[in-house]
Motif scaffolding. Sequence first.
Motif, mmCIF file in Angstrom:
data_model
loop_
_atom_site.group_PDB
_atom_site.id
_atom_site.type_symbol
_atom_site.label_atom_id
_atom_site.label_comp_id
_atom_site.label_asym_id
_atom_site.label_seq_id
_atom_site.Cartn_x
_atom_site.Cartn_y
_atom_site.Cartn_z
ATOM 1 N N ILE A 115 5.214 -8.634 -5.101
ATOM 2 C CA ILE A 115 4.042 -8.140 -4.370
ATOM 3 C C ILE A 115 4.191 -8.578 -2.924
ATOM 4 N N PHE A 116 4.143 -7.605 -2.010
ATOM 5 C CA PHE A 116 4.236 -7.868 -0.576
ATOM 6 C C PHE A 116 2.841 -7.773 0.035
ATOM 7 N N VAL A 117 2.440 -8.789 0.769
ATOM 8 C CA VAL A 117 1.190 -8.739 1.528
ATOM 9 C C VAL A 117 1.577 -8.663 2.998
ATOM 10 N N GLY A 118 1.105 -7.608 3.656
ATOM 11 C CA GLY A 118 1.416 -7.408 5.059
ATOM 12 C C GLY A 118 0.199 -7.585 5.935
ATOM 13 N N GLU A 119 0.380 -8.278 7.045
ATOM 14 C CA GLU A 119 -0.690 -8.389 8.042
ATOM 15 C C GLU A 119 -0.481 -7.269 9.047
ATOM 16 N N VAL A 120 -1.457 -6.375 9.146
ATOM 17 C CA VAL A 120 -1.336 -5.175 9.974
ATOM 18 C C VAL A 120 -1.466 -5.552 11.443
ATOM 19 N N GLU A 121 -0.425 -5.235 12.213
ATOM 20 C CA GLU A 121 -0.429 -5.483 13.657
ATOM 21 C C GLU A 121 -0.831 -4.235 14.436
ATOM 22 N N ARG A 122 -0.461 -3.075 13.935
ATOM 23 C CA ARG A 122 -0.800 -1.789 14.550
ATOM 24 C C ARG A 122 -0.969 -0.769 13.436
ATOM 25 N N CYS A 123 -1.798 0.234 13.677
ATOM 26 C CA CYS A 123 -1.948 1.315 12.707
ATOM 27 C C CYS A 123 -2.371 2.575 13.451
ATOM 28 N N GLY A 124 -2.208 3.699 12.793
ATOM 29 C CA GLY A 124 -2.591 4.963 13.407
ATOM 30 C C GLY A 124 -2.908 5.984 12.333
ATOM 31 N N VAL A 125 -3.648 6.998 12.747
ATOM 32 C CA VAL A 125 -4.029 8.069 11.836
ATOM 33 C C VAL A 125 -3.764 9.402 12.519
ATOM 34 N N LEU A 126 -3.266 10.368 11.770
ATOM 35 C CA LEU A 126 -2.988 11.703 12.279
ATOM 36 C C LEU A 126 -4.284 12.495 12.286
ATOM 37 N N ASP A 127 -4.626 13.093 13.420
ATOM 38 C CA ASP A 127 -5.818 13.943 13.482
ATOM 39 C C ASP A 127 -5.497 15.263 12.810
ATOM 40 N N SER A 128 -5.689 15.297 11.505
ATOM 41 C CA SER A 128 -5.332 16.455 10.704
ATOM 42 C C SER A 128 -6.320 16.583 9.557
ATOM 43 N N HIS A 129 -6.489 17.785 9.112
ATOM 44 C CA HIS A 129 -7.348 18.007 7.940
ATOM 45 C C HIS A 129 -6.494 18.210 6.699
ATOM 46 N N GLU A 130 -5.222 17.840 6.808
ATOM 47 C CA GLU A 130 -4.306 17.976 5.689
ATOM 48 C C GLU A 130 -4.688 16.989 4.581
ATOM 49 N N PRO A 131 -4.686 17.420 3.330
ATOM 50 C CA PRO A 131 -5.022 16.502 2.234
ATOM 51 C C PRO A 131 -3.876 15.539 1.947
ATOM 52 N N PRO A 132 -4.184 14.388 1.326
ATOM 53 C CA PRO A 132 -3.151 13.410 1.002
ATOM 54 C C PRO A 132 -2.342 13.828 -0.226
ATOM 55 N N LEU A 133 -1.144 13.276 -0.337
ATOM 56 C CA LEU A 133 -0.330 13.440 -1.534
ATOM 57 C C LEU A 133 -0.797 12.389 -2.542
ATOM 58 N N VAL A 134 -1.052 12.833 -3.779
ATOM 59 C CA VAL A 134 -1.578 11.964 -4.827
ATOM 60 C C VAL A 134 -0.680 12.055 -6.052
ATOM 61 N N PHE A 135 -0.510 10.923 -6.745
ATOM 62 C CA PHE A 135 0.282 10.883 -7.969
ATOM 63 C C PHE A 135 -0.604 10.389 -9.103
#
Length: 186
Positions: free
Chosen positions: A153-173
């Motif tokens: 299990i990897f725990v990451g501390e987020v230093e930067r993040c971004g989001v795409l301005d899109s109305h595209e739905p996510p890929l789900v499994f």
Amino acid sequence: MGMPEAPPREAGQAASPDFDTMHFRRTLSQFATGVTIITTRASGASVAAGAPPFIGITASSFNSVSLDPPLVLWSMATRANSLPMFRDGSHYIVNVLSASQLDLCKRFSTLKGDRFAGVEYRLSENGLPILGNALAWFECHNRSRYDEGDHVIFVGEVERCGVLDSHEPPLVFQNGTFSTTSPLED
């Protein structure tokens, strides 16, 4: 006549499972997850041997942990060939895939060799690949790792993040099938 008493066990110790691995896997498959590609830099020895400078894997084990500090987690099988590079690296990127990126998901889960050949990406501040058209991305410091069962299990501390301005739905499994989300009617 009542139920027979279970044998005593030490406090804090789990009972043995009453199911087999296939039943557990089938039960887990009912939980829908988003799909990500985790990217990092390849180690010096493999790059020196002519391997690509980056590695990436498809993962559906991504989850949030904390808002303050900003923490996320994901897990990787202990038998994965790329585990040492993720375990020893200082940073990685979690790329959240859109429904239109199914081919990319499959490429990073099955293709041997340079998975980045012909793939659109840009480099983060730490020089790691952020995949083009990813719905969101998180650049993480590799804060901690926990060996649990057959995964790390990897725990990451987020230093930067971004989001795409899109109305595209996510890929789900879910249940062994890729799909996407649709809003439910009220």
